[in-house]
Write an enzyme that holds these catalytic residues in place. Structure first.
Site, PDB file in Angstrom:
ATOM      1  N   LYS A  67       0.840  -1.212   0.000  1.00 35.03           N
ATOM      2  CA  LYS A  67       0.000   0.000   0.000  1.00 35.03           C
ATOM      3  C   LYS A  67       0.874   1.262   0.000  1.00 35.03           C
ATOM      4  O   LYS A  67       0.703   2.158  -0.817  1.00 35.03           O
ATOM      5  CB  LYS A  67      -0.938   0.014   1.229  1.00 35.03           C
ATOM      6  CG  LYS A  67      -1.879  -1.173   1.304  1.00 35.03           C
ATOM      7  CD  LYS A  67      -2.820  -1.092   2.499  1.00 35.03           C
ATOM      8  CE  LYS A  67      -2.153  -1.204   3.870  1.00 35.03           C
ATOM      9  NZ  LYS A  67      -1.510  -2.501   4.138  1.00 35.03           N
ATOM     10  N   ARG A  97     -10.668  -0.806   7.667  1.00 36.70           N
ATOM     11  CA  ARG A  97     -10.167  -2.173   7.842  1.00 36.70           C
ATOM     12  C   ARG A  97     -11.229  -3.145   8.302  1.00 36.70           C
ATOM     13  O   ARG A  97     -10.959  -4.332   8.468  1.00 36.70           O
ATOM     14  CB  ARG A  97      -9.050  -2.199   8.883  1.00 36.70           C
ATOM     15  CG  ARG A  97      -7.732  -1.860   8.273  1.00 36.70           C
ATOM     16  CD  ARG A  97      -6.634  -1.953   9.270  1.00 36.70           C
ATOM     17  NE  ARG A  97      -5.656  -0.973   8.875  1.00 36.70           N
ATOM     18  CZ  ARG A  97      -4.394  -1.254   8.596  1.00 36.70           C
ATOM     19  NH1 ARG A  97      -3.932  -2.452   8.722  1.00 36.70           N
ATOM     20  NH2 ARG A  97      -3.590  -0.303   8.218  1.00 36.70           N
ATOM     21  N   ARG A 156      11.789  -5.223   5.200  1.00 39.17           N
ATOM     22  CA  ARG A 156      11.498  -3.803   4.958  1.00 39.17           C
ATOM     23  C   ARG A 156      12.385  -2.895   5.817  1.00 39.17           C
ATOM     24  O   ARG A 156      12.644  -3.177   6.980  1.00 39.17           O
ATOM     25  CB  ARG A 156      10.026  -3.519   5.317  1.00 39.17           C
ATOM     26  CG  ARG A 156       9.701  -2.040   5.355  1.00 39.17           C
ATOM     27  CD  ARG A 156       8.233  -1.751   5.352  1.00 39.17           C
ATOM     28  NE  ARG A 156       7.515  -2.309   6.484  1.00 39.17           N
ATOM     29  CZ  ARG A 156       6.192  -2.283   6.594  1.00 39.17           C
ATOM     30  NH1 ARG A 156       5.456  -1.750   5.637  1.00 39.17           N
ATOM     31  NH2 ARG A 156       5.607  -2.803   7.639  1.00 39.17           N
ATOM     32  N   ARG A 216      10.435  -1.051  11.454  1.00 41.23           N
ATOM     33  CA  ARG A 216       9.275  -0.776  12.309  1.00 41.23           C
ATOM     34  C   ARG A 216       9.205  -1.779  13.460  1.00 41.23           C
ATOM     35  O   ARG A 216       9.472  -2.957  13.281  1.00 41.23           O
ATOM     36  CB  ARG A 216       7.986  -0.861  11.472  1.00 41.23           C
ATOM     37  CG  ARG A 216       7.640   0.458  10.829  1.00 41.23           C
ATOM     38  CD  ARG A 216       6.555   0.385   9.810  1.00 41.23           C
ATOM     39  NE  ARG A 216       5.362  -0.357  10.209  1.00 41.23           N
ATOM     40  CZ  ARG A 216       4.274  -0.431   9.452  1.00 41.23           C
ATOM     41  NH1 ARG A 216       4.215   0.195   8.291  1.00 41.23           N
ATOM     42  NH2 ARG A 216       3.239  -1.133   9.855  1.00 41.23           N
ATOM     43  N   ARG A 219      -0.740  -9.565  12.990  1.00 39.80           N
ATOM     44  CA  ARG A 219      -1.252  -8.536  12.064  1.00 39.80           C
ATOM     45  C   ARG A 219      -1.860  -9.186  10.831  1.00 39.80           C
ATOM     46  O   ARG A 219      -2.936  -8.809  10.385  1.00 39.80           O
ATOM     47  CB  ARG A 219      -0.111  -7.618  11.605  1.00 39.80           C
ATOM     48  CG  ARG A 219       0.222  -6.531  12.586  1.00 39.80           C
ATOM     49  CD  ARG A 219       1.539  -5.868  12.252  1.00 39.80           C
ATOM     50  NE  ARG A 219       1.579  -5.218  10.968  1.00 39.80           N
ATOM     51  CZ  ARG A 219       2.706  -4.929  10.311  1.00 39.80           C
ATOM     52  NH1 ARG A 219       3.875  -5.241  10.827  1.00 39.80           N
ATOM     53  NH2 ARG A 219       2.662  -4.315   9.157  1.00 39.80           N
TER      54      ARG A 219
HETATM   55  P1  AP5 Z   1       4.739  -1.583   2.011  1.00 38.07           P
HETATM   56  O1  AP5 Z   1       4.442  -0.775   0.808  1.00 38.07           O
HETATM   57  O2  AP5 Z   1       5.400  -0.932   3.150  1.00 38.07           O
HETATM   58  O3  AP5 Z   1       3.421  -2.386   2.457  1.00 38.07           O
HETATM   59  P2  AP5 Z   1       2.102  -1.886   3.178  1.00 38.07           P
HETATM   60  O4  AP5 Z   1       0.960  -2.552   2.499  1.00 38.07           O
HETATM   61  O5  AP5 Z   1       2.070  -0.408   3.285  1.00 38.07           O
HETATM   62  O6  AP5 Z   1       2.314  -2.593   4.576  1.00 38.07           O
HETATM   63  P3  AP5 Z   1       2.093  -2.035   6.068  1.00 38.07           P
HETATM   64  O7  AP5 Z   1       2.913  -2.924   6.950  1.00 38.07           O
HETATM   65  O8  AP5 Z   1       2.350  -0.573   6.151  1.00 38.07           O
HETATM   66  O9  AP5 Z   1       0.575  -2.329   6.254  1.00 38.07           O
HETATM   67  P4  AP5 Z   1      -0.191  -2.466   7.597  1.00 38.07           P
HETATM   68  O10 AP5 Z   1      -1.580  -2.377   7.118  1.00 38.07           O
HETATM   69  O11 AP5 Z   1       0.148  -3.647   8.393  1.00 38.07           O
HETATM   70  O12 AP5 Z   1       0.383  -1.273   8.476  1.00 38.07           O
HETATM   71  P5  AP5 Z   1      -0.107   0.216   8.724  1.00 38.07           P
HETATM   72  O13 AP5 Z   1       1.069   1.056   8.874  1.00 38.07           O
HETATM   73  O14 AP5 Z   1      -1.152   0.596   7.760  1.00 38.07           O
HETATM   74  O15 AP5 Z   1       5.626  -2.834   1.501  1.00 38.07           O
HETATM   75  C1  AP5 Z   1       6.133  -3.798   2.417  1.00 38.07           C
HETATM   76  C2  AP5 Z   1       7.552  -4.246   1.990  1.00 38.07           C
HETATM   77  O16 AP5 Z   1       7.459  -4.969   0.749  1.00 38.07           O
HETATM   78  C3  AP5 Z   1       8.527  -3.090   1.725  1.00 38.07           C
HETATM   79  O17 AP5 Z   1       9.795  -3.472   2.128  1.00 38.07           O
HETATM   80  C4  AP5 Z   1       8.461  -2.896   0.196  1.00 38.07           C
HETATM   81  O18 AP5 Z   1       9.669  -2.372  -0.315  1.00 38.07           O
HETATM   82  C5  AP5 Z   1       8.199  -4.320  -0.282  1.00 38.07           C
HETATM   83  N1  AP5 Z   1       7.359  -4.389  -1.481  1.00 38.07           N
HETATM   84  C6  AP5 Z   1       6.267  -3.627  -1.774  1.00 38.07           C
HETATM   85  N2  AP5 Z   1       5.712  -4.004  -2.946  1.00 38.07           N
HETATM   86  C7  AP5 Z   1       6.471  -5.061  -3.402  1.00 38.07           C
HETATM   87  C8  AP5 Z   1       6.405  -5.899  -4.576  1.00 38.07           C
HETATM   88  N3  AP5 Z   1       5.463  -5.723  -5.518  1.00 38.07           N
HETATM   89  N4  AP5 Z   1       7.329  -6.882  -4.698  1.00 38.07           N
HETATM   90  C9  AP5 Z   1       8.304  -7.054  -3.744  1.00 38.07           C
HETATM   91  N5  AP5 Z   1       8.413  -6.289  -2.624  1.00 38.07           N
HETATM   92  C10 AP5 Z   1       7.515  -5.314  -2.456  1.00 38.07           C
HETATM   93  O19 AP5 Z   1      -0.808   0.059  10.176  1.00 38.07           O
HETATM   94  C11 AP5 Z   1      -0.011  -0.252  11.298  1.00 38.07           C
HETATM   95  C12 AP5 Z   1      -0.888  -0.539  12.499  1.00 38.07           C
HETATM   96  O20 AP5 Z   1      -1.666   0.647  12.826  1.00 38.07           O
HETATM   97  C13 AP5 Z   1      -1.939  -1.637  12.308  1.00 38.07           C
HETATM   98  O21 AP5 Z   1      -1.399  -2.930  12.555  1.00 38.07           O
HETATM   99  C14 AP5 Z   1      -2.983  -1.240  13.350  1.00 38.07           C
HETATM  100  O22 AP5 Z   1      -2.578  -1.619  14.645  1.00 38.07           O
HETATM  101  C15 AP5 Z   1      -2.968   0.292  13.263  1.00 38.07           C
HETATM  102  N6  AP5 Z   1      -3.952   0.763  12.273  1.00 38.07           N
HETATM  103  C16 AP5 Z   1      -3.699   1.319  11.057  1.00 38.07           C
HETATM  104  N7  AP5 Z   1      -4.850   1.605  10.415  1.00 38.07           N
HETATM  105  C17 AP5 Z   1      -5.858   1.204  11.233  1.00 38.07           C
HETATM  106  C18 AP5 Z   1      -7.274   1.194  11.117  1.00 38.07           C
HETATM  107  N8  AP5 Z   1      -7.896   1.621  10.007  1.00 38.07           N
HETATM  108  N9  AP5 Z   1      -7.999   0.710  12.164  1.00 38.07           N
HETATM  109  C19 AP5 Z   1      -7.403   0.267  13.275  1.00 38.07           C
HETATM  110  N10 AP5 Z   1      -6.062   0.220  13.451  1.00 38.07           N
HETATM  111  C20 AP5 Z   1      -5.293   0.683  12.428  1.00 38.07           C
HETATM  112 MG    MG Z   2       2.068   1.009   4.869  1.00 35.79          MG
END
Ligand code: AP5
Ligand code: MG
Length: 219
Positions: free
Chosen positions: A16, A91, A130, A164, A175
Site C-alpha cells: 500500500k 479495515r 522492509r 518498524r 497482524r
Molecule cells: P509496504 O508498501 O510498506 O506495504 P504496506 O501494504 O504499506 O504494509 P504495512 O505494513 O504498512 O501495512 P499495515 O496495514 O500492516 O500497516 P499500517 O502502517 O497501515 O511494503 C512492504 C515491503 O514490501 C517493503 O519493504 C516494500 O519495499 C516491499 N514491497 C512492496 N511491494 C512489493 C512488490 N510488488 N514486490 C516485492 N516487494 C515489495 O498500520 C499499522 C498498524 O496501525 C496496524 O497494525 C494497526 O494496529 C494500526 N492501524 C492502522 N490503520 C488502522 C485502522 N484503520 N484501524 C485500526 N487500526 C489501524
Molecule cells: Mg504502509
C-alpha cells in the site's frame, strides 16, 4: 478530470505505502495513512499515540472510536477537496460504514477502491526485509527494492534507516491473521457497491503500478 477520492486496501506488506508514493507523485492526491498518523503520534508521545501503541505493538487494530475520529477530522481539511487516498482505512465493516457517513456529510464520495492482492505466504518475507528512511519515510526492501546506492536514500540522500517495531515476527503473524479475517467482508462490501478494483500485488513494483495506473486513468 474527476476528483480522485480513493481507498487503497491490502494485507500488511501488500504494498500500500509503496504504491501510494507512486500514486501521489503522478496524481497529486493527498495521502492519508492511518498507520503513519499513529506512528507520528507514538513518536511524539501524544495521549492518542500512547493509547494506540498498546494495540499496534500487539498487531491488533486500534479501536474504531479512536480511528474513525482521526479520519473524519483529516477528511474535513480543505486540502482533501482536490482528492485524497486513504491507505489502511477502512479495515472492517464498521469503519467502512463510518466512512460512508463521513464522505456523504462532506460530499466527498469515494470513486474507487484499489485492492492490492497478495497471497499471505509472501507477506512475512516482505515485512521482515522492509526498512525505512529515518528522514523522509521512503520505504525499501533489502532484496526487492534496495536503494540505488547502498546505504543512501534515493529520495532525500540521507543515510539512516530503521525497521518498524511491529515488523517483529510475533507481531507480524498476528497482524496478518487479524487483517485476513476482516478483509473478505470488506472486499464484498465494495464489490457490491461496484467500487472495487483488484490488482495483482505479487509482481514487480512497477508492474503493480501499471495496473493501478490503468484503473485510475479510466476514472
Ligand atoms: P509496504 O508498501 O510498506 O506495504 P504496506 O501494504 O504499506 O504494509 P504495512 O505494513 O504498512 O501495512 P499495515 O496495514 O500492516 O500497516 P499500517 O502502517 O497501515 O511494503 C512492504 C515491503 O514490501 C517493503 O519493504 C516494500 O519495499 C516491499 N514491497 C512492496 N511491494 C512489493 C512488490 N510488488 N514486490 C516485492 N516487494 C515489495 O498500520 C499499522 C498498524 O496501525 C496496524 O497494525 C494497526 O494496529 C494500526 N492501524 C492502522 N490503520 C488502522 C485502522 N484503520 N484501524 C485500526 N487500526 C489501524
Ligand atoms: Mg504502509
Amino acid at each position: 478530470m474527476t476528483t480522485l477520492n480513493l481507498v487503497l486496501m491490502g494485507l500488511p506488506g501488500a504494498g500500500k505505502g509503496t504504491q501510494a508514493q507512486k500514486i501521489v507523485a503522478e496524481f497529486h492526491t493527498v495521502h492519508i495513512s492511518t498507520g503513519d498518523i499513529f506512528r507520528a503520534a507514538m513518536k511524539n508521545g501524544t495521549k492518542m499515540g500512547i493509547e494506540a501503541k498498546k494495540f499496534i505493538d500487539q498487531g491488533n487494530l486500534v479501536p474504531d472510536s479512536v480511528t474513525d475520529g482521526i479520519v473524519e477530522d483529516r477528511l474535513a481539511e480543505d486540502d482533501t477537496n482536490a482528492g485524497f487516498m486513504l491507505d489502511g482505512y477502512p479495515r472492517n465493516l464498521e469503519q467502512a460504514n463510518a466512512l460512508d457517513k463521513m464522505t456523504a456529510k462532506l460530499n466527498k464520495p469515494i470513486n474507487a477502491v484499489i485492492n492490492i492482492h497478495v497471497d499471505p505466504e509472501v507477506l512475512i518475507e516482505r515485512l521482515s526485509g522492509r526498512f525505512i528512511c529515518k528522514n523522509c519515510g521512503a520505504t525499501y526492501h533489502k532484496l526487492y527494492n534496495p536503494p540505488k546506492v547502498e546505504g543512501t536514500c534515493d529520495v532525500c540522500g540521507h543515510h539512516e534507516f530503521y525497521q518498524r517495531d511491529d515488523d517483529k515476527p510475533e507481531t507480524v503473524k498476528n497482524r496478518i491473521e487479524v487483517n485476513t479475517k476482516l478483509n473478505t467482508p470488506l472486499i464484498d462490501f465494495y464489490n457490491d457497491k461496484k467500487l472495487l478494483y483488484t490488482v495483482n500485488g505479487d509482481q514487480d513494483i512497477d508492474d503493480v503500478y501499471k495496473e493501478i495506473q490503468k484503473v485510475l486513468r479510466a476514472i
